[in-house]
Design a protein around this motif. Structure first.
Motif, PDB file in Angstrom:
ATOM      1  N   GLU A   6      78.517 -29.429  76.047  1.00 47.68           N
ATOM      2  CA  GLU A   6      79.734 -28.622  75.940  1.00 47.68           C
ATOM      3  C   GLU A   6      80.552 -29.027  74.715  1.00 47.68           C
ATOM      4  N   ARG A  22      75.020 -35.793  79.767  1.00 51.97           N
ATOM      5  CA  ARG A  22      74.261 -34.688  79.171  1.00 51.97           C
ATOM      6  C   ARG A  22      75.045 -33.386  79.148  1.00 51.97           C
ATOM      7  N   GLU A  23      75.562 -32.950  80.282  1.00 52.86           N
ATOM      8  CA  GLU A  23      76.264 -31.671  80.350  1.00 52.86           C
ATOM      9  C   GLU A  23      77.545 -31.707  79.517  1.00 52.86           C
ATOM     10  N   SER A  72      79.030 -36.949  87.684  1.00 47.19           N
ATOM     11  CA  SER A  72      78.625 -35.951  86.685  1.00 47.19           C
ATOM     12  C   SER A  72      77.156 -35.579  86.796  1.00 47.19           C
ATOM     13  N   GLU A  73      76.343 -36.488  87.343  1.00 47.21           N
ATOM     14  CA  GLU A  73      74.915 -36.211  87.479  1.00 47.21           C
ATOM     15  C   GLU A  73      74.575 -35.534  88.790  1.00 47.21           C
ATOM     16  N   ILE A  79      76.941 -33.172  90.443  1.00 53.41           N
ATOM     17  CA  ILE A  79      77.647 -31.923  90.727  1.00 53.41           C
ATOM     18  C   ILE A  79      76.892 -30.673  90.289  1.00 53.41           C
ATOM     19  N   HIS A  80      75.899 -30.818  89.421  1.00 54.14           N
ATOM     20  CA  HIS A  80      75.177 -29.631  88.949  1.00 54.14           C
ATOM     21  C   HIS A  80      73.832 -29.426  89.665  1.00 54.14           C
ATOM     22  N   LEU A  81      73.485 -30.315  90.583  1.00 56.04           N
ATOM     23  CA  LEU A  81      72.174 -30.236  91.229  1.00 56.04           C
ATOM     24  C   LEU A  81      72.222 -29.366  92.477  1.00 56.04           C
ATOM     25  N   GLU A  82      71.179 -28.590  92.662  1.00 54.69           N
ATOM     26  CA  GLU A  82      71.040 -27.799  93.881  1.00 54.69           C
ATOM     27  C   GLU A  82      70.332 -28.630  94.943  1.00 54.69           C
ATOM     28  N   ARG A  92      86.144 -31.274  83.895  1.00 57.24           N
ATOM     29  CA  ARG A  92      85.236 -30.286  84.501  1.00 57.24           C
ATOM     30  C   ARG A  92      83.903 -30.928  84.882  1.00 57.24           C
ATOM     31  N   GLN A  93      83.521 -31.964  84.179  1.00 59.62           N
ATOM     32  CA  GLN A  93      82.240 -32.620  84.447  1.00 59.62           C
ATOM     33  C   GLN A  93      82.376 -33.822  85.377  1.00 59.62           C
TER      34      GLN A  93
END
Length: 229
Positions: free
Chosen positions: A19, A14-15, A167-168, A170-173, A223-224
């Motif tokens: 991009e 997705r991310e 990738s799923e 690294i963006h999660l808090e 990057r992802q």
């Protein structure tokens, strides 16, 4: 003005696709809209003939769509390699997963283990079977619903250890990534794209996929948390 190129993908990309869609528009002026859902749902919708131009899924899922005639023959292109990583809740002790034995110990010590409905989840269960731990671990397994990140279960405390595409995660808090699986037991999924049989703009779709597979897209993939195919 031409209509946007429409795509559908699983959540793992997705991310990255957002991009690359923006970069493609900047380069060509062609707008791109990609919907990211659970992989099983994405494949079902493409096979049902929804009006998508491209689909990006695990390579074996694209191959099945090609066999069913849901994507154009010869349009499949490998885009990237995506490794599976391990996550724990933020603030929890981060386990050593630097070797196969260390990973196995971490798995056996975990109170609950989260995994996905996608290809990485299937591969993880096969690994547990190879280790002879399938029966032991079964009561502790927590499968994330389609489209729900495993990391969300980890962040909420519903899984002590979570396995999913890097990738799923690294963006999660609310989580900490322990790392990717070590080489002897690495789970790496190849994601591919193809032009949907229902596409009204197949040539535009091919141009988009060619850009996504080109060296110009490599830095975005890295990057992802992925590598170019």
């Amino acid at each position: 003005m031409s209509p946007a190129i429409r795509g559908i993908s699983s959540m793992a990309t997705r991310e990255l696709l957002a991009e690359l869609a923006a970069a493609h528009r900047e380069r060509t002026g062609e707008a791109v809209q990609v919907e990211s859902v659970g992989g099983v749902d994405a494949a079902r919708r493409v096979q049902a003939g929804e009006d998508f131009d491209i689909v990006v899924l695990a390579s074996d899922a694209i191959a099945r769509l090609a066999a069913a005639g849901a994507v154009l023959a010869g349009s499949k292109v490998d885009l990237l390699h995506s490794p599976v990583a391990v996550a724990v809740r933020a603030g929890a002790a981060v386990p050593d997963i630097g070797s196969e034995n260390a990973l196995r110990r971490a798995v056996q010590a975990a109170a609950t283990i989260g995994y996905s409905t996608g290809p990485s989840g299937t591969a993880l269960l096969r690994l547990f079977e190879r280790w002879g731990l399938a029966a032991e671990l079964q009561p502790r397994l927590v499968q994330a619903p389609p489209g729900v990140p495993v990391g969300a279960l980890v962040a909420r405390g519903e899984a002590a250890l979570g396995f999913q595409q890097l990738s799923e995660l690294i963006h999660l808090e609310g989580i900490a990534v322990a790392g990717v699986l070590p080489p002897p037991v690495a789970i790496i999924t190849t994601f591919s794209g193809a032009v949907c049989a229902a596409s009204s703009r197949p040539e535009a779709a091919r141009r988009l996929l060619a850009f996504m597979a080109s060296p110009d897209a490599g830095s975005a993939k890295r990057r992802q948390g992925m590598e170019p195919a």
